[in-house]
Structure formats: C-alpha cells, structure tokens
Design an enzyme around this catalytic site. Structure first.
Site, PDB file in Angstrom:
ATOM      1  N   GLU A  82      -0.530   3.578   1.264  1.00 12.64           N
ATOM      2  CA  GLU A  82      -1.050   2.426   0.516  1.00 12.64           C
ATOM      3  C   GLU A  82      -2.404   2.020   1.096  1.00 12.64           C
ATOM      4  O   GLU A  82      -2.534   1.015   1.806  1.00 12.64           O
ATOM      5  CB  GLU A  82      -0.018   1.276   0.612  1.00 12.64           C
ATOM      6  N   HIS A 133       4.742   2.811 -11.356  1.00 14.94           N
ATOM      7  CA  HIS A 133       5.339   2.281 -10.118  1.00 14.94           C
ATOM      8  C   HIS A 133       6.853   2.488 -10.113  1.00 14.94           C
ATOM      9  O   HIS A 133       7.578   1.810 -10.834  1.00 14.94           O
ATOM     10  CB  HIS A 133       4.968   0.783 -10.021  1.00 14.94           C
TER      11      HIS A 133
HETATM   12  N1  LIG Z   1       8.371   2.626  -0.004  1.00 17.05           N
HETATM   13  C1  LIG Z   1       8.648   1.991  -1.110  1.00 17.05           C
HETATM   14  O1  LIG Z   1       9.704   1.381  -1.278  1.00 17.05           O
HETATM   15  C2  LIG Z   1       7.645   2.030  -2.232  1.00 17.05           C
HETATM   16  C3  LIG Z   1       8.042   1.614  -3.499  1.00 17.05           C
HETATM   17  C4  LIG Z   1       7.147   1.705  -4.559  1.00 17.05           C
HETATM   18  C5  LIG Z   1       5.877   2.181  -4.323  1.00 17.05           C
HETATM   19  N2  LIG Z   1       5.507   2.548  -3.062  1.00 17.05           N
HETATM   20  C6  LIG Z   1       4.146   3.069  -2.882  1.00 17.05           C
HETATM   21  O2  LIG Z   1       4.200   4.503  -2.881  1.00 17.05           O
HETATM   22  C7  LIG Z   1       3.186   5.037  -2.039  1.00 17.05           C
HETATM   23  C8  LIG Z   1       3.832   5.927  -0.991  1.00 17.05           C
HETATM   24  O3  LIG Z   1       4.773   5.192  -0.282  1.00 17.05           O
HETATM   25  P1  LIG Z   1       5.850   5.886   0.670  1.00 17.05           P
HETATM   26  O4  LIG Z   1       6.803   4.831   1.038  1.00 17.05           O
HETATM   27  O5  LIG Z   1       6.333   7.140   0.046  1.00 17.05           O
HETATM   28  O6  LIG Z   1       4.947   6.261   1.932  1.00 17.05           O
HETATM   29  P2  LIG Z   1       5.205   7.397   2.999  1.00 17.05           P
HETATM   30  O7  LIG Z   1       4.430   6.994   4.192  1.00 17.05           O
HETATM   31  O8  LIG Z   1       6.632   7.710   3.147  1.00 17.05           O
HETATM   32  O9  LIG Z   1       4.526   8.675   2.332  1.00 17.05           O
HETATM   33  C9  LIG Z   1       3.163   8.835   2.122  1.00 17.05           C
HETATM   34  C10 LIG Z   1       2.841  10.322   2.166  1.00 17.05           C
HETATM   35  O10 LIG Z   1       1.494  10.497   1.801  1.00 17.05           O
HETATM   36  C11 LIG Z   1       0.977  11.540   2.606  1.00 17.05           C
HETATM   37  N3  LIG Z   1      -0.487  11.452   2.665  1.00 17.05           N
HETATM   38  C12 LIG Z   1      -1.221  10.534   3.316  1.00 17.05           C
HETATM   39  N4  LIG Z   1      -2.527  10.779   3.136  1.00 17.05           N
HETATM   40  C13 LIG Z   1      -2.616  11.880   2.350  1.00 17.05           C
HETATM   41  C14 LIG Z   1      -3.687  12.630   1.817  1.00 17.05           C
HETATM   42  N5  LIG Z   1      -4.947  12.290   2.073  1.00 17.05           N
HETATM   43  N6  LIG Z   1      -3.387  13.681   1.032  1.00 17.05           N
HETATM   44  C15 LIG Z   1      -2.117  14.026   0.775  1.00 17.05           C
HETATM   45  N7  LIG Z   1      -1.061  13.352   1.284  1.00 17.05           N
HETATM   46  C16 LIG Z   1      -1.308  12.297   2.045  1.00 17.05           C
HETATM   47  C17 LIG Z   1       1.610  11.328   3.945  1.00 17.05           C
HETATM   48  O11 LIG Z   1       1.567  12.490   4.742  1.00 17.05           O
HETATM   49  C18 LIG Z   1       3.015  10.948   3.548  1.00 17.05           C
HETATM   50  O12 LIG Z   1       3.852  12.080   3.448  1.00 17.05           O
HETATM   51  C19 LIG Z   1       2.441   3.835  -1.500  1.00 17.05           C
HETATM   52  O13 LIG Z   1       1.337   3.577  -2.316  1.00 17.05           O
HETATM   53  C20 LIG Z   1       3.457   2.703  -1.598  1.00 17.05           C
HETATM   54  O14 LIG Z   1       2.866   1.453  -1.698  1.00 17.05           O
HETATM   55  C21 LIG Z   1       6.360   2.505  -2.028  1.00 17.05           C
END
Ligand SMILES: NC(=O)c1ccc[n+]([C@@H]2O[C@H](COP(=O)([O-])OP(=O)(O)OC[C@H]3O[C@@H](n4cnc5c(N)ncnc54)[C@H](O)[C@@H]3O)[C@@H](O)[C@H]2O)c1
Length: 718
Positions: free
Chosen positions: A400, A448
C-alpha cells in the site's frame, strides 16, 4: 392450473407434479397456494382417487417461500392471513381422507419441506444434493405453515430445536435417521416406492386427528427432558446474543405447540410467524441478503448497452496475502493467471496458497484431484512483466504505497494490450491519485477485495473521476465470473467500507479512554452482532494502519468525525506502551504460547476504569457511529444507493445482518429518532455524532433513506 400438473392412473393414484410456470424452482406464493387449494379440493371430492403422490418436474422438489413476496412489506394482519392460509392448505391435504406421499426428487427446504411434512409419508431420493430442512431462521422467520408443530411431534423438542435454530440442511441418510423422512431410495425407484407405500393401505387419518389424542408434551414443564431442552435452548440463544427475534419465537412455538391440540398449535405458530414477518428484522435480512445481493450479482449497477465481456487471462501484481487469494479465485473461475512479484520464489509462494486451498477442497470431497490440478496449472508465477502480454485485466495488489504502485502500473502498461483494464486492490489510496501513473486513466478502476479472498463474497468497485462506463462494465463482468457480489462506490479517502469500518475501532478505543473496562467494550460490540470486538481487531490490524490513515486525514481536512480520545489511545499503545499489535508480540490482548488470547491486564494501569457506563449506550454508539458515517458517504455521493451501503456493511466488514446494514438500521430506528438520539450522543461524546443538514432535513420530512412505500422489487407493498 399453471403450477401443478395432475396425472391420474387407473389404480386410483393421482400424481401431482409441481412445476412452477414462472421460474426455475418451485416456490410457495399466492399463485401456488391457490393451485394447491383447488387441486386438493378436487382430489378430496373425487371418490375414484385413493391416494396421492406429490413430486416435482424440476431438478429440485421445492425451494420454499418466494422471498420477493416476503420482503414486500406485510401488516401483522396480512402476515397472519398469509400464514393461516398456507397452514390450511396443508391441513386440507392432511385431512382429505386420502393418504398423501411426498416423492422428494431433490432438495426440499422451507415451505417445500413443510409441504412434505404435511404428507402422510416421505420418500427422499438418495442424492447428496437432495437436502431437506427448515432454514427460515436465517431470514429472521420461522416456518409458519405447520413446520414447527409437525417437526416437534415427529422428532421431539431437542432435535426440532437443533434443526430449527441452526436452519441447517440435512442430507438424506441423516434425515432418515432423524425420522423426518421415511425412506431414502434411488432416483429410479422413487415413484415406485411412493406407489408401493400407498399400496399398503395406509391410514389417512393422522394420530393428532384421532379422538383422544393427547399432545406429546401435554404435561409441559413437568416432562423433564422437554423443559430442560427448552431452557437450555433459551440460555443458548441468550449466550449467543442473537439480536433477531426469530430464535425465541421458534422456541416458544415448538414448546407451546407440543402442549396444545393440533389446530390450536398451528394457530399459535401463525401468530408468532405474523409478528416476525411484519417486523423489520426479517424484511431487512431478506432485502439485503437476498434481493439486493441478487440484483447486484445480476448487474444492477452495470452500465447498459455495453457488450458483456469475459476475462480469459488476468495479471495479478503482488503475490502477498491478497494477490495469492485473488489468483486463487480467478484460477478457480477458469481464468489463466499471471501472478507477478518481485522475485520468482515470492510469486511461487503466492501460488502455493492455491495449492493449499484446493487440497482442502479435495480432502473435503468438494473437488476431485484432476480439477484441483487443472486450477493450479492455470497460475503462472513470475517476476517478468513480459508475461503480462495478452492479459485482459490486471489486479494490482502490491504494498500500500503510492510510489510502488505507480512503478508497477507503468511497467505493466508497457506490455499490456491497449484495451486492458487496470484494477487496483488498494484499500485506502484514492483511485484518482493512483491513476496519475497510468497512461489510460479511463481504464483505471479500484477492484477492492476483502480478506480472505476465497471466503469473502464482496468486492468494492471504486470509480475514479476518469473511469469510463466501459471499464466499470468490464470490472463487473470479471467480478461476475468470480461469482462475487459487487458494490460500486465513488472515489474518496478510504472509499466506503474502509472509511466506515474504522469508526468502529476508533469508537472502541475512545471507550477505553472513557474508563469503560476493555472486556465490556469487546462484549458490547459482540452483543450487537459484530463478529469481533474492536480491540481484538486493532491487534490484528496493528494500530499503525488506522493511525496512518487518520493522521493523514486530519492533516488534510481536519477530520472531525474521528474521536480524538480514541486516536490518543492508539498513539499511546504504539508510542508509550509499545504494544502495537499481535504481530509485534501483543497489543490490547496478550497471546500466551499454546494458550488462548486474553485481554492484557496492564490495560487497567494505563486506562483506569471509570465510575460507570451504560452498556446499552455503548452498543448504540457502535451502531450509530457506523450508521452515521455511512449516511455521510451517501450524502457526499461516495455511495449512490442504500442497497450498496447495506451490502457493503454486512458482507464487507460484518455489520450485523439482523439490521439489514447501516442504512436499513437508520430506517428501522426511524430517521427522526436516529437524528434525535444522535444529537444526544453528540452532546455527550462529541461532534462525530452530529447529524448533517441533509439528515435533519430528511428527518423533518420523516423521509426514510430507502424510497418510501416501495417494495424492494420496486412494487408497492402488498
Ligand atoms: N490485507 C488486507 O486485508 C487487504 C484487504 C484489501 C485490500 N488490501 C490491499 O491489497 C494490497 C496488498 O495487500 P496485502 O495484504 O496482500 O500485502 P502483502 O504485504 O501481503 O503483499 C504485497 C506483495 O506485493 C509484493 N510487492 C511489493 N512491491 C512489489 C513490486 N514492486 N513488484 C511486484 N510485487 C511487489 C510483495 O513482495 C508482497 O508479496 C494493498 O494495497 C492493501 O492495501 C489489503
């Protein structure tokens, strides 16, 4: 007769074939009841008919009541008349002087199973899909045409309570063991077995219609296992903190039914049913969880005149918790997935999540190995953007962070087809801001998902200012392919769900500052039906996340809707006390190894318990804080419809279903009361509760937020 066909055989047996002319499934509605009344009268009067088989022309026997009809708005009198008429329909079959047998060729639930219970005998096809049960509790009702009374007599109090309060579907062999069906046979033998039973000259008079019948529990409270089962069930309902009135009405109806003459028992049941059907809870549950949900899934917000599209190849950027889940549900929907992360091992780890989910499904017999293998084979883990060539749609789920998201957007667009839709799974960053990195902002949209993606059915679609209607249509088509429920909202900070959800946790934190004991805070939230208390939620999220969001909001527009006392509590937990989260070793709770989590005793020192609190007001604060922020979203145009508001609340962050959602809650309380009570709370607890001019204006006109007087399908209330 439009919904029932009658076939007469030379052996005197009439077969009634239920075949709803208007729909895919047989349902109980006025037209069906009228047909059934007419056919039963004909059978009763026809001396040449010696027995009746009821079966269905559809793949299922009967699904139950027509929910559109039930959500249409009933006065108590109309509800009573409806229930009594359906009850009489069953009694007419039961007392026709001929034996009736239900040949259940498929699922029989709700009104469908009540009809089967009113037959003298039930033969069920031996098929795992042919479940039976009375699930009315799930929509805030009870089975109101003899279901509670007959089930009570057939199974006794304990089993009847179990089936009625859980509303669960029962598979054929268990139904046989419980005695709620009499035979389970192969499909090929179904009608023959029904006929064979009629050939045994069964007595067409039920025991309760014979002279001298004594209701099974006539002695009522003096039958120990009967009263014990009743009292334990009442305690269980209280323990679970049900807010809907249906469970208690069910218990009363079964218990009283077992002590009364049969027709009197039916009339008591009808009264309980009428009260539930004419009350707001059943209407709210049915409206949100069936009518609005189905409308959303069928494309209620999809722009018209745009051809339906299909995603064949999707790119998921970021293989973390969310990306792995999105890849999993996409592959399961038959879509080829390119799962990209910063390096191949991380991408592969994301793919492994799908392997884990599929293995569980195979273990549970829901999928065979070949299907699971095919799903897994659809996911290609990579760190190479070149593989994004030919993708119809992207879901970006990297960290994020605006800069990281911008970089992945640029790299992806360099390879993607000109027409590809780019969806971001961001939970808080404005879509307009993220779209600045895109060469094709008209194709940029928020998609989302909620965590865990494979279990949460809602997807919040966020429209940027430049997002085109075609992009919206294509995003909704993709969500349809995944069989998830979309809501559509306009761009703003935290959009809708994240923005409103945070009011719950900030309200909980503010209560801690007010001197409310932490256990009372958690219990008050759970007592209204929130799945988890706000302090436990904060531990899972880490206090950093809501703090980051709120600090940014305060810096940009001086957010007056977040309680400063709650923000201070979060800061104290992070900066002074050093307990920001579960991940960091502990927060509001402590997590002993191998043991159950418990509230951290140190909280008492940092947040001393005050003199008094009113639990009812705590519950009200949780409900009102979320409802008020939702109303603001509607007023500001972040939300466009009350249906989207309610769906997002219930299926996005677990706002209690009995309310129907945050907007249904306001309408149920009554807009004038809501405004008056909000003023009172604002005086006591701060301006976050202050109603806007928009709400006050509606209150002064007594105008509910849902369009007044319209049934949920747009028809006038019955
Ligand atoms: N966790 C939740 O409950 C939730 C719910 C809805 C939305 N989101 C959103 O989803 C997104 C991801 O959240 P998450 O919880 O899966 O995070 P996470 O940290 O589990 O996963 C993020 C992934 O992105 C990868 N990444 C980072 N930079 C990168 C790049 N430059 N190129 C390719 N991959 C890259 C990381 O290696 C990691 O595997 C965020 O925007 C978050 O706000 C999260």
């Amino acid at each position: 007769m439009r919904h029932i066909k009658i076939e007469r055989a030379t052996d005197g047996i009439a077969t009634l074939i239920l075949d709803n002319a208007d729909g895919r499934m047989n349902v109980v509605n006025d037209a069906f009841i009228a047909d059934m009344e007419a056919v039963t009268a004909e059978i009763t009067a026809d001396g040449s008919i010696t027995g009746v088989i009821v079966t269905s022309a559809k793949s299922t026997f009967m699904a139950g009541a027509d929910l559109k009809k039930l959500a249409g708005g009933f006065t108590p009198h109309e509800a009573l008349v409806f229930s009594q008429r359906a009850s009489r329909m069953h009694r007419a079959m039961e007392t026709s002087g001929k034996p009736w047998v239900a040949a259940l060729n498929g699922l029989a639930l709700g009104g469908g199973f009540e009809l089967a219970l009113a037959c003298h005998y039930r033969v069920l096809v031996d098929d795992p899909k042919a479940v039976v049960g009375l699930p009315e509790v799930n929509v805030g009702l009870l089975p109101g045409s003899g279901g509670t009374v007959r089930l009570g007599i057939f199974t006794g109090m304990k089993t009847a309570i179990d089936l009625l309060l859980s509303g669960r579907s029962v598979a054929p062999q268990e139904a046989l063991a419980l005695g709620i069906v009499d035979e389970v046979v192969s499909a090929a033998n179904l009608i023959d077995r029904a006929r064979a039973w009629l050939g045994t000259n069964p007595d067409p008079v039920r025991e309760w219609d014979k002279k001298g019948w004594v209701p099974p529990h006539k002695k009522g409270m003096t039958v120990p296992e009967n009263s014990a089962a009743y009292m334990m069930a009442v305690a269980e309902v209280a323990r679970k903190g049900y807010n809907a009135p249906a469970p208690l009405a069910i218990l009363a109806s079964v218990f009283e039914g077992l002590q009364l003459p049969f027709d009197k028992a039916l009339s008591v049941e009808s009264k309980y049913f009428a009260k539930l059907l004419s009350g707001p809870v059943a209407r709210n549950i049915i409206r949100t969880s069936f009518i609005s949900k189905q409308a959303a899934e069928k494309g209620a917000r999809r722009p018209a005149n745009i051809p339906v599209s299909q995603v064949r190849k999707v790119a998921v950027l970021g293989a973390g918790m969310m990306g792995a889940g999105i890849a999993c549900v996409s592959a399961a929907a038959g879509i080829a997935v390119v799962l990209l992360d910063r390096d191949v091992p991380t991408a592969e780890k994301g793919k492994a999540y799908t392997a884990k989910v599929q293995a569980k499904l195979v273990q549970g017999g829901k999928l065979d190995q070949a299907q699971a293998d095919a799903i897994l084979a659809r996911i290609t883990p990579t760190d190479d953007y070149a593989l994004l060539e030919g993708c119809d749609l992207v879901v970006e789920a990297v960290f994020e962070d605006t800069a990281i998201k911008a970089e992945t957007t640029r790299k992806a667009e360099a390879v993607l087809p000109e027409t590809a839709v780019f969806g971001s799974n961001t939970s808080t960053l404005p879509i307009g801001q993220l779209a600045q990195a895109s060469q094709r902002p008209a194709q940029f949209i928020g998609i989302h998902f909620f965590s865990p993606v494979d279990r949460m059915g809602l997807v919040e679609v966020i429209l940027g200012k430049q997002t085109s209607p075609e992009t919206l249509a294509r995003a909704l088509d993709f969500i349809g392919q995944l069989r998830k429920t979309p809501i559509v909202v306009n761009d703003s900070r935290g959009f809708y769900t994240s923005r409103v959800f945070q009011t719950l946790i900030h309200e909980g934190a503010a209560m801690l500052n007010d001197g409310v004991p932490p256990a009372v805070i958690e219990n008050a939230a759970k007592a209204i039906g929130m799945p988890v208390g706000p302090l436990a939620l904060l531990d899972e999220l880490t206090v950093d996340l809501p703090l980051k969001i709120v600090e940014q909001a305060i810096a940009e527009d001086g957010d007056k809707h977040i309680p400063p006392a709650g923000v201070a509590v979060l800061r104290k937990m992070r900066d002074e006390i050093g307990r920001p989260s579960r991940k960091a070793g502990g927060g509001f709770y402590e997590y002993p190894e191998g043991g159950k989590k418990r509230l951290w005793p140190g909280l008492a020192k940092h947040f001393p318990v005050g003199l008094g609190y009113d639990v009812e007001e705590l519950k009200q604060r949780f409900l009102y804080a979320q409802a008020m922020e939702t109303a603001r979203c509607l007023e500001e145009g972040v939300l466009e419809t009350p249906e989207d508001a309610d769906l997002g609340a219930v299926f996005g962050w677990g706002f209690p279903l009995w309310t129907g959602g945050t907007i249904s809650y306001i309408d149920t309380v009554g807009i004038e009361t809501f405004v008056a009570e909000s003023d009172r709370l604002a005086q006591k607890h701060g301006p976050r509760f202050l109603p806007s001019a928009w709400l006050r204006d509606k209150a002064s006109r007594r105008e509910p937020i849902y369009p007044a007087e319209a049934g949920v399908d747009g028809t006038k209330a019955a």
